[in-house]
Scaffold this motif. Structure first.
Motif, PDB file in Angstrom:
ATOM      1  N   TYR A 179       0.856  -1.246   0.095  1.00  0.00           N
ATOM      2  CA  TYR A 179       0.055  -0.119   0.122  1.00  0.00           C
ATOM      3  C   TYR A 179       0.835   1.193   0.041  1.00  0.00           C
ATOM      4  CZ  TYR A 179      -3.344  -3.691   1.616  1.00  0.00           C
ATOM      5  OH  TYR A 179      -4.053  -4.676   1.526  1.00  0.00           O
ATOM      6  N   PRO A 180       1.337   1.649  -1.115  1.00  0.00           N
ATOM      7  CA  PRO A 180       2.375   2.683  -1.219  1.00  0.00           C
ATOM      8  C   PRO A 180       1.889   4.106  -0.551  1.00  0.00           C
ATOM      9  CG  PRO A 180       2.209   1.596  -3.400  1.00  0.00           C
ATOM     10  CD  PRO A 180       1.093   1.134  -2.414  1.00  0.00           C
ATOM     11  N   ALA A 181       0.345   4.088  -0.469  1.00  0.00           N
ATOM     12  CA  ALA A 181      -0.250   5.341   0.152  1.00  0.00           C
ATOM     13  C   ALA A 181       0.278   5.338   1.605  1.00  0.00           C
ATOM     14  CB  ALA A 181      -1.694   5.397  -0.090  1.00  0.00           C
ATOM     15  N   ILE A 182       0.298   4.370   2.084  1.00  0.00           N
ATOM     16  CA  ILE A 182       0.638   4.304   3.709  1.00  0.00           C
ATOM     17  C   ILE A 182       2.076   4.798   3.820  1.00  0.00           C
ATOM     18  CG2 ILE A 182       0.992   2.731   5.776  1.00  0.00           C
ATOM     19  CD1 ILE A 182      -1.472   1.144   4.532  1.00  0.00           C
ATOM     20  N   GLY A 183       2.974   4.360   3.037  1.00  0.00           N
ATOM     21  CA  GLY A 183       4.190   4.743   3.249  1.00  0.00           C
ATOM     22  C   GLY A 183       4.488   6.160   2.764  1.00  0.00           C
ATOM     23  N   VAL A 184       3.622   6.761   2.443  1.00  0.00           N
ATOM     24  CA  VAL A 184       3.969   8.234   2.246  1.00  0.00           C
ATOM     25  C   VAL A 184       3.508   9.321   3.332  1.00  0.00           C
ATOM     26  CG1 VAL A 184       4.089   8.195  -0.479  1.00  0.00           C
ATOM     27  CG2 VAL A 184       1.809   8.757   0.669  1.00  0.00           C
ATOM     28  N   LYS A 185       2.973   8.719   4.278  1.00  0.00           N
ATOM     29  CA  LYS A 185       2.539   9.570   5.438  1.00  0.00           C
ATOM     30  C   LYS A 185       3.617   9.313   6.362  1.00  0.00           C
ATOM     31  CE  LYS A 185      -2.459   8.505   4.997  1.00  0.00           C
ATOM     32  NZ  LYS A 185      -3.575   7.929   5.735  1.00  0.00           N
ATOM     33  N   PHE A 186       3.985  10.711   6.877  1.00  0.00           N
ATOM     34  CA  PHE A 186       5.129  10.962   7.785  1.00  0.00           C
ATOM     35  C   PHE A 186       4.758  10.230   9.023  1.00  0.00           C
ATOM     36  CE2 PHE A 186       7.006  13.172  11.142  1.00  0.00           C
ATOM     37  CZ  PHE A 186       8.497  13.385  10.671  1.00  0.00           C
ATOM     38  N   GLU A 187       3.691  10.436   9.822  1.00  0.00           N
ATOM     39  CA  GLU A 187       3.414   9.515  10.998  1.00  0.00           C
ATOM     40  C   GLU A 187       3.700   7.969  10.978  1.00  0.00           C
ATOM     41  OE1 GLU A 187       1.610  11.471   9.390  1.00  0.00           O
ATOM     42  OE2 GLU A 187      -0.573  10.832   9.233  1.00  0.00           O
ATOM     43  N   ASN A 188       3.285   7.494   9.606  1.00  0.00           N
ATOM     44  CA  ASN A 188       3.435   6.159   9.488  1.00  0.00           C
ATOM     45  C   ASN A 188       5.145   5.716   9.267  1.00  0.00           C
ATOM     46  OD1 ASN A 188       0.851   6.063   9.467  1.00  0.00           O
ATOM     47  ND2 ASN A 188       0.493   5.555   7.185  1.00  0.00           N
ATOM     48  N   ARG A 189       5.640   6.559   8.728  1.00  0.00           N
ATOM     49  CA  ARG A 189       7.121   6.368   8.542  1.00  0.00           C
ATOM     50  C   ARG A 189       7.950   6.424   9.982  1.00  0.00           C
ATOM     51  NH1 ARG A 189       8.719   6.615   3.045  1.00  0.00           N
ATOM     52  NH2 ARG A 189      10.998   6.458   3.835  1.00  0.00           N
ATOM     53  N   LEU A 190       7.427   7.511  10.472  1.00  0.00           N
ATOM     54  CA  LEU A 190       8.029   7.743  12.019  1.00  0.00           C
ATOM     55  C   LEU A 190       7.750   6.469  12.956  1.00  0.00           C
ATOM     56  CD1 LEU A 190       9.641   9.825  13.590  1.00  0.00           C
ATOM     57  CD2 LEU A 190       7.516  10.456  14.281  1.00  0.00           C
ATOM     58  N   MET A 191       6.493   6.087  12.600  1.00  0.00           N
ATOM     59  CA  MET A 191       6.284   4.835  13.716  1.00  0.00           C
ATOM     60  C   MET A 191       7.395   3.575  13.349  1.00  0.00           C
ATOM     61  SD  MET A 191       2.889   2.500  14.506  1.00  0.00           S
ATOM     62  CE  MET A 191       3.033   1.509  13.314  1.00  0.00           C
ATOM     63  N   ALA A 192       7.420   3.342  11.983  1.00  0.00           N
ATOM     64  CA  ALA A 192       8.104   2.275  11.373  1.00  0.00           C
ATOM     65  C   ALA A 192       9.443   2.560  12.080  1.00  0.00           C
ATOM     66  CB  ALA A 192       8.196   2.057  10.013  1.00  0.00           C
ATOM     67  N   ALA A 193      10.181   3.707  11.925  1.00  0.00           N
ATOM     68  CA  ALA A 193      11.729   4.031  12.010  1.00  0.00           C
ATOM     69  C   ALA A 193      11.660   3.870  13.692  1.00  0.00           C
ATOM     70  CB  ALA A 193      11.992   5.358  11.748  1.00  0.00           C
ATOM     71  N   GLU A 194      10.701   4.295  14.492  1.00  0.00           N
ATOM     72  CA  GLU A 194      10.630   4.071  16.023  1.00  0.00           C
ATOM     73  C   GLU A 194      10.814   2.486  16.364  1.00  0.00           C
ATOM     74  OE1 GLU A 194       8.760   8.361  17.505  1.00  0.00           O
ATOM     75  OE2 GLU A 194       7.600   6.665  17.601  1.00  0.00           O
ATOM     76  N   ALA A 195      10.178   1.877  15.532  1.00  0.00           N
ATOM     77  CA  ALA A 195      10.088   0.243  15.841  1.00  0.00           C
ATOM     78  C   ALA A 195      11.330  -0.240  15.564  1.00  0.00           C
ATOM     79  CB  ALA A 195       8.887  -0.419  14.761  1.00  0.00           C
ATOM     80  N   LEU A 196      11.963   0.340  14.617  1.00  0.00           N
ATOM     81  CA  LEU A 196      13.575  -0.384  14.313  1.00  0.00           C
ATOM     82  C   LEU A 196      14.289   0.143  15.430  1.00  0.00           C
ATOM     83  CD1 LEU A 196      13.425   0.449  10.255  1.00  0.00           C
ATOM     84  CD2 LEU A 196      13.607  -1.815  11.374  1.00  0.00           C
ATOM     85  N   GLU A 197      14.249   1.537  15.741  1.00  0.00           N
ATOM     86  CA  GLU A 197      15.094   1.758  16.912  1.00  0.00           C
ATOM     87  C   GLU A 197      14.877   1.154  18.169  1.00  0.00           C
ATOM     88  OE1 GLU A 197      14.522   6.122  17.314  1.00  0.00           O
ATOM     89  OE2 GLU A 197      15.894   6.103  19.262  1.00  0.00           O
ATOM     90  N   LYS A 198      13.496   0.913  18.474  1.00  0.00           N
ATOM     91  CA  LYS A 198      13.283   0.166  19.597  1.00  0.00           C
ATOM     92  C   LYS A 198      13.488  -1.367  19.628  1.00  0.00           C
ATOM     93  CE  LYS A 198      10.163   3.441  21.517  1.00  0.00           C
ATOM     94  NZ  LYS A 198       8.797   3.780  21.920  1.00  0.00           N
TER      95      LYS A 198
END
Lengths: 236, 651
Positions: A179-198
């Motif tokens: 779902y490319p539309a999900i990946g262009v949302k900043f808050e979604n990307r932020l959650m994914a990055a934070e998940a990676l970080e955690k």
């Protein structure tokens, strides 16, 4: 009589042992369904059902569910609440070891890169070469149902909220692809990055944060947030 | 002496004389009569000449020209040689007294035995086995002059009788292990006679008995060789050769016989020196009992039946021999030597193309020169390859060794090999750009049957034949028959729909059966599966992959080998729908039913897993089962990254 008591005791222990390793439905409210394995059919689920790792749960607009799942790290049983409008793969409701997470990420790369022919091996060309694509069919397809994507993304957030950061990060990557539309949302990307970080994948998290700075439409506030994260990660 | 028989003796080369037993040591055109199969030891052209000095003459008669010969090796495994040996003769002068019209006359009858011409052919079956045949011409001439009174004068008239015979000998040489050579020669196996001696001289005709000579030579090291042998005529011997270097060789041999007295009836010594293409030898042959070997003997002792061999017999005298040999053609010294060859891979005809890139083995080569050398190796199997396949050059330091990989480009003939067979692979190494090689060795190569599979999923793709006319026709027929059902499908879904249609059609006509050998290492080609309408898991997967490839649908094999459970190993198929992941829900809502991975073009697309073992239940069931297996083994079991699941693309 003593023998019967012993048998009951053994069976009870075995049952408890089995249930301790499974995901069990503890409470249901509203519309909740389960999809088994690779089927396409959503079916009814009841309190007390023991679910398999390859099952998927979905809640409707007013549906909620409470599951219990064993935690591998400390053996405790964790209660997970599924809010309305989520889809969760139960195979994601688990703690991945660092090794498993690395393997999963490797698999993502393997899957993404496909198998490369060995340099010293022979490539056999396919005689049936197709030039261009068949344009005789009907009109172009629409993208995957965004509603389904939203439900799955909500499911990823449930994973995040319940501390399953590893599977949350992996699910995020999968959903960005489907779902490319999900990946262009900043808050979604932020959650994914934070998940990676955690999940202690600092390198991957840093890459994701850096990529977010290149996203279109990122506000200065959002940029500042990302830069702050990057700075913190670099300190570590 | 009035009652004496005098004779001349035939020749032998100094090398043969020095070794005592020569049958297993023939390596060129010299004395090839001892064992013609040794001719394959020649490098190219051979020329030689020999002479000898009979001790019976006390040196007063000077050297006798023994003869000369030439040999040529050709087409790698063949060799021819011929020799002209005017010195190979025995001549006896038998005195007698006759009375002509009451007058006594001292007469001389001359008996001459000669083997002036011989020719031979040899063929090498392998580095370890060769055979040869030869023809020897023997002539027997008796000159018994007649005397008459003519005008009160006794006049002699020539009265010559002669007969000639071609004898056929056959020989072999076998090297059962490194350093050991065994040989056998059958003498007088057949003969062609021309002319016949008069009845009164039949008793002077030489025996033509068949005989067998066997010999063995063993190289303890490159410098030392021991040889021994015996014949059915009760003659034999032992000998040795020492090559200390600098081209020198020293030899000594003992001649033994149970019918001679003493049993050690002769000894021979010789020395040789190789200088470039020239080899010079000198030898001396001495008999321990000189009785009858002084150039004359009693007529009463003259026994024709004792002469089985013109070269060595009861009348042979001590002698000094000299010979010279010149090698032309490939005469340069070897700069590289093969230390050993290791064939690491059998040949599977289905995957023969891969061996053009993947080494079939390696050759260990030593640079025997004093300079760094750029050494190349090449590999060749007769009939299965059009030409030797050359490997990239490797630089080897002086006296150092290095491994050079061997690759092999086979021709189409290899695909006609139906069952497992063993062939000789020829390995050549050359240290110069010249055509000739420095060393050569043969190694055994296992060639499997065309349907054999090594069990490696990477090799399985070589059974996929999308360009096979039978496969193309089958897939086209299926799609043509179902053309109408494809019309309304969106173009993006065409590949998926075609694959589904083909699978269902495929399922309706074929049965899942075990292959003829009921083993996993036998795989049918798609045309065979379509012809016999059945196959096992591997056959079905290969066939369906070929059908999909033939209409431009990419496929990949998924090979599952659960750890600790090899018996549960299994292969199924992924095919590329060409659909972008963002459109995947048009095929399936459940992401567990498909796989997103890059295709050949580098784009991420949706791939569908299908399990061919449930082919009779149709596409939907095969898809569900394939998806279940993929999810269980790859997504949950992490087999792909743990290494027990492999995905191999087949394009």
């Amino acid at each position: 009589m003593k023998q019967l008591g012993f048998i009951i005791c053994v069976l009870a222990c075995a049952s408890a042992s089995m249930r301790a390793q499974d995901i069990v439905v503890q409470r249901l409210q509203g519309e909740v369904a389960v999809r088994h394995g690779v089927t396409e059919v959503w079916t009814h689920v009841a309190v007390g059902d023991v679910l398999r790792p390859d099952d998927t749960m979905k809640t409707g607009k007013k549906g909620t569910a409470v599951l219990t799942a064993p935690l591998r790290s400390n053996g405790a049983v964790k209660r997970i609440t599924l809010p309305p409008e989520v889809i969760v793969d139960l195979s994601d409701v688990r703690e991945l070891s660092q090794e498993e997470l690395m393997l999963k990420l490797t698999m993502e790369r393997v899957r993404a890169s496909s198998y490369q022919w060995k340099n010293d091996d022979l490539h056999i060309p396919n005689a049936a070469v197709v030039h261009g694509s068949d344009q005789s069919g009907a009109a172009s397809l629409t993208d995957n149902d965004p509603q389904s994507g939203t439900l799955q993304w909500n499911g990823a957030r449930v994973l995040y909220d319940n501390g399953f950061y590893s599977t949350c990060a992996l699910k995020s990557m999968e959903l960005f692809r489907l779902y490319p539309a999900i990946g262009v949302k900043f808050e979604n990307r932020l959650m994914a990055a934070e998940a990676l970080e955690k999940a202690s994948l600092h390198g991957e998290a840093l890459s994701e944060y850096t990529a977010m700075l290149q996203m279109e439409g990122v506000t200065s506030t959002q940029q500042a947030t990302v830069k702050e994260r990057i700075a913190e990660l670099r300190k570590q | 002496m009035a009652d004496a028989a005098t004779y001349a003796q035939p020749i032998l080369s100094p090398r043969a004389v020095g070794l005592g037993v020569y049958g297993a040591s023939v390596k060129d055109s010299r004395d090839f009569v001892a064992n013609p199969s040794g001719l394959v030891g020649m490098r190219d052209w051979d020329f030689y000449a020999t002479t000898y000095l009979p001790a019976s003459s006390g040196g007063s008669g000077g050297f006798v020209f023994g003869g000369f010969g030439a040999g040529k090796r050709f087409f790698e495994d063949h060799a021819l040689a011929a020799q002209y040996t005017p010195g190979a003769l025995l001549e006896f002068v038998l005195p007698s007294t006759m009375t002509v019209q009451g007058v006594g006359i001292a007469a001389e009858r001359t008996v001459t035995y000669a083997e002036p011409v011989a020719a031979a052919y040899a063929y090498r079956f392998s580095d370890r086995f060769s055979v040869g045949v030869e023809g020897r011409l023997r002539t027997e001439t008796i000159n018994d002059p007649r005397y008459q009174f003519v005008d009160s004068t006794i006049v002699s008239f020539a009265n010559e009788s002669s007969a000639s015979t071609w004898f056929l000998d056959a020989a072999l040489a076998w090297q059962p292990s490194t350093g050991l050579t065994l040989s056998a020669v059958g003498r007088n196996l057949a003969n062609i006679e021309s002319g016949e001696l008069p009845a009164e001289f039949q008793s002077l005709s030489l025996p033509m008995n068949r005989s067998l000579e066997v010999a063995a030579a063993y190289d303890f090291s490159p410098a030392f060789r021991l040889t021994a042998g015996a014949g059915s005529n009760k003659y034999g011997g032992i000998g040795g050769e020492w090559s200390p270097g600098l081209g020198l060789a020293f030899r000594g041999g003992m001649y033994l016989s149970s019918v001679e007295s003493p049993a050690l009836y002769a000894i021979g010594v010789s020395a040789g020196w190789v200088i470039g293409p020239v080899e010079i030898d000198a030898g001396f042959l001495h008999f321990t009992d000189q009785e009858g070997r002084k150039g004359s003997t009693s007529t009463a002792d003259f026994d024709v039946s004792a002469i089985h061999n013109i070269s060595m017999n009861a009348y042979t005298t001590d002698r000094l021999l000299l010979s010279a040999k010149v090698v032309l053609g490939k005469v340069r010294e070897s700069l590289a030597r093969i230390v050993g060859v290791e064939i690491v891979s059998a040949v599977y005809p289905s995957a023969y193309q891969a061996l053009a890139y993947r080494p079939i083995g390696k050759v260990r080569v030593q640079n025997v020169s004093d300079k760094p050398m750029q050494v190349r190796a090449s590999f060749y199997i007769d009939r299965l390859m059009d030409a030797p396949t050359e490997s990239p050059a490797v630089v080897i330091a002086p006296r150092d060794e290095a491994d050079i990989p061997l690759t092999a480009v086979f021709n189409e003939s290899v695909k006609s090999v139906s069952t497992v067979t063993v062939r000789e692979g020829n390995v050549y190494v050359s240290a110069t750009p010249a055509e000739e090689y420095d060393d050569r060795l043969q190694a055994k190569v296992l060639i499997h049957g065309k349907n054999d599979w090594d069990g490696d999923v990477f090799s399985l793709r070589y059974f996929v034949t999308p360009d096979d006319p039978e496969v193309i026709r089958y897939s086209r027929d299926i799609l043509l028959a179902r053309k109408d059902s494809l019309v309304n499908d969106p173009s993006e879904l065409q590949l998926f729909r075609k694959a589904a249609l083909m699978f269902d059609a495929f399922a309706g006509k074929l049965l899942y059966v075990n292959d003829p050998k009921q083993s996993a290492d036998f795989v049918q080609y798609p045309a065979e599966t379509l012809t016999i309408r059945g196959g096992d898991c591997d056959d079905m997967t290969v066939c369906f992959s070929s059908l999909l490839n033939s209409v431009g649908i990419g496929t990949a094999f998924v090979d599952i080998l659960p750890p600790g459970r090899p018996q549960d190993g299994h292969i199924f198929l992924l095919f590329d729908t060409g659909l972008a992941p963002r459109h995947a829900s048009h095929i399936a809502e459940n992401p567990k039913r498909y796989v997103v991975r890059k295709n050949k073009s580098g784009f991420e697309t949706v791939w569908i897993p299908v399990e061919s073992t449930v082919i009779t239940r149709g596409f939907a069931a095969a898809w569900a089962e394939g998806a279940r297996q993929y999810f269980e083994n790859v997504e949950v079991g992490l087999g792909l990254v743990k290494g027990w699941v492999r995905i191999v693309d087949v394009y």
